[in-house]
Design a protein around this motif. Structure first.
Motif, PDB file in Angstrom:
ATOM      1  N   SER A  73      -0.683   5.270   6.102  1.00 38.39           N
ATOM      2  CA  SER A  73      -1.075   4.548   7.320  1.00 38.39           C
ATOM      3  C   SER A  73      -0.388   3.187   7.336  1.00 38.39           C
ATOM      4  CB  SER A  73      -2.594   4.347   7.336  1.00 38.39           C
ATOM      5  OG  SER A  73      -2.946   3.381   8.303  1.00 38.39           O
ATOM      6  N   PRO A  74       0.068   2.738   8.503  1.00 38.19           N
ATOM      7  CA  PRO A  74       0.659   1.391   8.576  1.00 38.19           C
ATOM      8  C   PRO A  74      -0.376   0.281   8.390  1.00 38.19           C
ATOM      9  CG  PRO A  74       0.609   2.412  10.753  1.00 38.19           C
ATOM     10  CD  PRO A  74       0.175   3.465   9.793  1.00 38.19           C
ATOM     11  N   TYR A  75      -1.640   0.663   8.172  1.00 38.54           N
ATOM     12  CA  TYR A  75      -2.681  -0.331   7.868  1.00 38.54           C
ATOM     13  C   TYR A  75      -3.063  -0.306   6.391  1.00 38.54           C
ATOM     14  CZ  TYR A  75      -2.946  -0.520  12.925  1.00 38.54           C
ATOM     15  OH  TYR A  75      -2.626  -0.663  14.257  1.00 38.54           O
ATOM     16  N   PHE A  76      -2.289   0.414   5.586  1.00 41.09           N
ATOM     17  CA  PHE A  76      -2.511   0.464   4.141  1.00 41.09           C
ATOM     18  C   PHE A  76      -1.592  -0.559   3.479  1.00 41.09           C
ATOM     19  CE2 PHE A  76      -1.673   1.978  -0.152  1.00 41.09           C
ATOM     20  CZ  PHE A  76      -2.925   2.408  -0.592  1.00 41.09           C
ATOM     21  N   TYR A  77      -2.193  -1.566   2.823  1.00 42.06           N
ATOM     22  CA  TYR A  77      -1.406  -2.638   2.189  1.00 42.06           C
ATOM     23  C   TYR A  77      -1.809  -2.842   0.730  1.00 42.06           C
ATOM     24  CZ  TYR A  77      -0.414  -3.651   7.093  1.00 42.06           C
ATOM     25  OH  TYR A  77      -0.031  -3.555   8.418  1.00 42.06           O
ATOM     26  N   ALA A  78      -2.402  -1.812   0.116  1.00 40.99           N
ATOM     27  CA  ALA A  78      -2.916  -1.930  -1.248  1.00 40.99           C
ATOM     28  C   ALA A  78      -1.885  -1.471  -2.277  1.00 40.99           C
ATOM     29  CB  ALA A  78      -4.196  -1.094  -1.375  1.00 40.99           C
ATOM     30  N   TYR A  79      -2.130  -1.849  -3.534  1.00 35.96           N
ATOM     31  CA  TYR A  79      -1.293  -1.412  -4.657  1.00 35.96           C
ATOM     32  C   TYR A  79       0.189  -1.703  -4.376  1.00 35.96           C
ATOM     33  CZ  TYR A  79      -5.719   1.120  -4.967  1.00 35.96           C
ATOM     34  OH  TYR A  79      -7.066   1.441  -4.966  1.00 35.96           O
ATOM     35  N   PHE A  80       1.030  -0.677  -4.541  1.00 41.62           N
ATOM     36  CA  PHE A  80       2.426  -0.706  -4.120  1.00 41.62           C
ATOM     37  C   PHE A  80       2.650   0.546  -3.279  1.00 41.62           C
ATOM     38  CE2 PHE A  80       3.864  -3.527  -7.830  1.00 41.62           C
ATOM     39  CZ  PHE A  80       4.204  -4.584  -6.997  1.00 41.62           C
ATOM     40  N   PRO A  81       3.754   0.629  -2.551  1.00 37.99           N
ATOM     41  CA  PRO A  81       3.954   1.830  -1.731  1.00 37.99           C
ATOM     42  C   PRO A  81       4.120   3.088  -2.578  1.00 37.99           C
ATOM     43  CG  PRO A  81       5.904   0.404  -1.682  1.00 37.99           C
ATOM     44  CD  PRO A  81       4.835  -0.350  -2.379  1.00 37.99           C
ATOM     45  N   THR A  82       3.798   4.224  -1.983  1.00 40.94           N
ATOM     46  CA  THR A  82       4.222   5.505  -2.545  1.00 40.94           C
ATOM     47  C   THR A  82       5.138   6.128  -1.494  1.00 40.94           C
ATOM     48  OG1 THR A  82       3.545   7.624  -3.450  1.00 40.94           O
ATOM     49  CG2 THR A  82       2.158   6.740  -1.709  1.00 40.94           C
ATOM     50  N   ALA A  83       6.330   6.530  -1.936  1.00 42.20           N
ATOM     51  CA  ALA A  83       7.381   6.914  -0.991  1.00 42.20           C
ATOM     52  C   ALA A  83       7.059   8.220  -0.272  1.00 42.20           C
ATOM     53  CB  ALA A  83       8.713   7.033  -1.714  1.00 42.20           C
ATOM     54  N   HIS A  84       7.716   8.402   0.869  1.00 41.21           N
ATOM     55  CA  HIS A  84       7.314   9.474   1.773  1.00 41.21           C
ATOM     56  C   HIS A  84       8.391   9.652   2.823  1.00 41.21           C
ATOM     57  CE1 HIS A  84       4.350  11.220   4.766  1.00 41.21           C
ATOM     58  NE2 HIS A  84       3.915  11.744   3.639  1.00 41.21           N
ATOM     59  N   SER A  85       8.926  10.854   2.967  1.00 45.73           N
ATOM     60  CA  SER A  85       9.871  11.107   4.058  1.00 45.73           C
ATOM     61  C   SER A  85       9.917  12.597   4.346  1.00 45.73           C
ATOM     62  CB  SER A  85      11.275  10.596   3.701  1.00 45.73           C
ATOM     63  OG  SER A  85      11.847  11.383   2.660  1.00 45.73           O
ATOM     64  N   PHE A  86      10.326  12.933   5.549  1.00 42.90           N
ATOM     65  CA  PHE A  86      10.401  14.345   5.936  1.00 42.90           C
ATOM     66  C   PHE A  86      11.431  15.116   5.109  1.00 42.90           C
ATOM     67  CE2 PHE A  86       8.630  12.454   9.933  1.00 42.90           C
ATOM     68  CZ  PHE A  86       7.390  13.068   9.847  1.00 42.90           C
ATOM     69  N   PRO A  87      12.633  14.563   4.844  1.00 41.04           N
ATOM     70  CA  PRO A  87      13.572  15.302   3.996  1.00 41.04           C
ATOM     71  C   PRO A  87      12.995  15.618   2.609  1.00 41.04           C
ATOM     72  CG  PRO A  87      14.727  13.556   5.153  1.00 41.04           C
ATOM     73  CD  PRO A  87      13.268  13.341   5.418  1.00 41.04           C
ATOM     74  N   ALA A  88      12.265  14.657   2.028  1.00 36.13           N
ATOM     75  CA  ALA A  88      11.684  14.887   0.695  1.00 36.13           C
ATOM     76  C   ALA A  88      10.615  15.972   0.739  1.00 36.13           C
ATOM     77  CB  ALA A  88      11.097  13.583   0.145  1.00 36.13           C
ATOM     78  N   MET A  89       9.828  15.994   1.832  1.00 33.08           N
ATOM     79  CA  MET A  89       8.796  17.034   1.959  1.00 33.08           C
ATOM     80  C   MET A  89       9.423  18.419   2.083  1.00 33.08           C
ATOM     81  SD  MET A  89       5.728  15.491   4.289  1.00 33.08           S
ATOM     82  CE  MET A  89       6.477  14.149   5.155  1.00 33.08           C
ATOM     83  N   LEU A  90      10.507  18.516   2.825  1.00 33.48           N
ATOM     84  CA  LEU A  90      11.198  19.805   2.959  1.00 33.48           C
ATOM     85  C   LEU A  90      11.783  20.241   1.608  1.00 33.48           C
ATOM     86  CD1 LEU A  90      13.002  19.281   6.386  1.00 33.48           C
ATOM     87  CD2 LEU A  90      11.069  20.800   5.928  1.00 33.48           C
ATOM     88  N   ALA A  91      12.328  19.283   0.865  1.00 32.07           N
ATOM     89  CA  ALA A  91      12.877  19.608  -0.458  1.00 32.07           C
ATOM     90  C   ALA A  91      11.778  20.075  -1.407  1.00 32.07           C
ATOM     91  CB  ALA A  91      13.598  18.388  -1.032  1.00 32.07           C
TER      92      ALA A  91
END
Length: 477
Positions: A73-91
């Protein structure tokens, strides 16, 4: 489920995932449930008879989503990011379909070879010294670990194995137990708890180094403690430097620490779990200066480089140091191409997923320029938030804003800041976590989601500012 139904259901699931992500900001970022909420929503035991796919899918919204913290969510500002993208999900989907357990070259040649090449690609993006690249003749190389915690542990265990062998070569009468009892490892007092845990698992004492006003370990501090410990009969053998600490994204001074470690024959491991992704940008690459002194280096593409969890990239200068610590070759794992690289020798588990597919998809579909633009966008959003904080006289910035993390606090007591954070998180419009810096309770604002835009940062600050005003009005005058 046969192939025909899988085609249909797969398309439905892709639609569900796309809808979830397109509309994620409409969901409450932090769940409003109590521990144990889920058990009462599902049966006590697994079903005897098969259930329909429709029934399973219906339960996603009923059972799962009420208890999800929406990290993307663009309202999540905790911890550090965890990466996420459509190409990675398809892979990841393809990885699951191939379903190999790539513990050796023979177990799946493509799995072994693509990983080696992807770590070279990424090492070149970071402009790592050639010593760390496998190439065709190199003595070093890269491997994917599950997490930075695993990479630190692997480095520490390899360093322990190496020092024990070196000492026993000169003193064959000394037992391994006796040597290990004298070993001492070092890290910053700002280092992640996983570094301390590596010491616990490795059975060696771990000393925390004091940091300067910028929360950075300096060379003089390390030199002093090394002299004291050697005089006390201890054997310094490992230093874990952090680039981008979890509390404040501080950077240990590896240009000072590295030469000391090299001179003292101490293994220097660099943990850049979050910050490492930024080093693909020329303007942030100087933060990695000094890596040439390191024996091993690690960061998490699964934090900030659009490669979904898990994918933690680790490089070593001499792969024989790692393999020498972990190599086991029972007959049932031997094959005709033993020399072609068994990455199971570089890690604790034997089995490994085909994780390099995610890197291959993401690197090709974003390109280096696309990845750099993504990093720069997040850094820009953090700078925007910093500007908003600095414009409000009631607040102060608690640490230098270098990348995508802003550490800030109310000017006032720790209790006041704790109350403010509780109110922020209880409102569930945005989600933050705290840290402690120099005895002060500090709020952390980390730009996390791939879809975060300026308007989300502005909304977040407006919300924090509003809650701060309410809190101040309640205080006795």
């Amino acid at each position: 489920m046969d192939a025909a139904e899988f085609r249909r259901r797969g398309k439905e699931m892709v639609d569900y995932v796309a809808d979830y992500l397109e509309n994620i900001e409409k969901r409450q970022v932090y769940p409003d449930v109590e521990p144990g909420y889920l058990r009462s929503l599902i049966p006590e035991e697994a079903p005897e008879e098969a259930e329909s796919y429709e029934d399973v899918v219906k339960d996603i919204e009923r059972v799962i989503m009420p208890g999800v913290t929406h990290w993307h969510s663009p309202y999540f500002y905790a911890y550090f990011p965890t990466a996420h993208s459509f190409p990675a999900m398809l892979a990841d989907m393809l990885c699951g379909a191939i379903g190999c357990i790539g513990f050796s070259w023979a177990a799946s040649p493509a799995c072994t070879e693509l990983e080696t090449v992807m770590l070279d690609w990424l090492g070149k993006m970071l402009k790592l010294p050639e010593d760390f690249l496998a190439g065709t003749e190199g003595r070093g190389g890269g491997v994917i670990q599950g997490t930075a915690s695993e990479a630190t542990l692997i480095a520490l265990l390899a360093a322990r194995s190496k020092i024990v062998k070196l000492i026993q070569a000169d003193h064959p009468d000394r037992s391994e137990t006796d040597i290990i009892s004298k070993l001492v490892a070092y890290s910053s007092d700002q280092a992640h708890s996983s570094v301390e845990r590596a010491g616990l698992i490795g059975g060696v004492r771990m000393k925390k180094m004091p940091t300067d006003s910028k929360f950075s370990v300096r060379g003089a501090a390390l030199q002093k403690v090394l002299e004291e410990d050697r005089a006390a009969g201890l054997i310094p053998f490992f230093f874990c430097a952090t680039l981008g600490t979890t509390p404040s994204c501080a950077f240990d001074c590896i240009t000072e620490l590295g030469p000391i470690c090299n001179a003292e024959k101490i293994w220097m491991h660099i943990d850049a779990a979050y910050a490492g992704s930024a080093f693909i940008c020329p303007e942030f690459r100087p933060l990695l200066n000094g890596v040439e002194f390191a024996d091993s280096f690690n960061f998490n593409p699964h934090k900030w480089l659009l490669v979904n969890f898990d994918c933690s990239a680790m490089w070593v200068k001499k792969r024989s140091d790692i393999i020498g610590a972990f190599k086991m070759e029972p007959l049932y794992l031997k094959h005709d191409h033993q020399e072609s690289g068994n990455q199971s020798h570089w890690q604790i588990p034997l089995g490994r997923r085909f994780r390099s597919l995610k890197m291959w998809f993401v690197f090709r579909m974003y390109g280096l320029k696309g990845l750099q633009a993504y990093i720069r966008k997040h850094v820009g959003l953090a700078k925007e938030f910093e500007t908003l904080v600095r414009a409000d006289q009631r607040f102060e910035i608690s640490a230098d804003v270098v990348l995508g993390l802003v550490c800030f606090r109310f000017k006032g007591s720790n209790e006041l800041n704790e109350t403010l954070l509780k109110r922020i998180n209880r409102a569930r419009k945005i989600h933050l976590v705290p840290c402690q810096l120099a005895g002060k309770f500090v709020l952390r604002f980390a730009v996390c989601a791939r879809t975060t835009e300026s308007r989300h940062v502005q909304e977040a600050w407006s919300h924090i500012s509003h809650l701060a005003s309410e809190l101040l009005q309640e205080l006795p005058h």
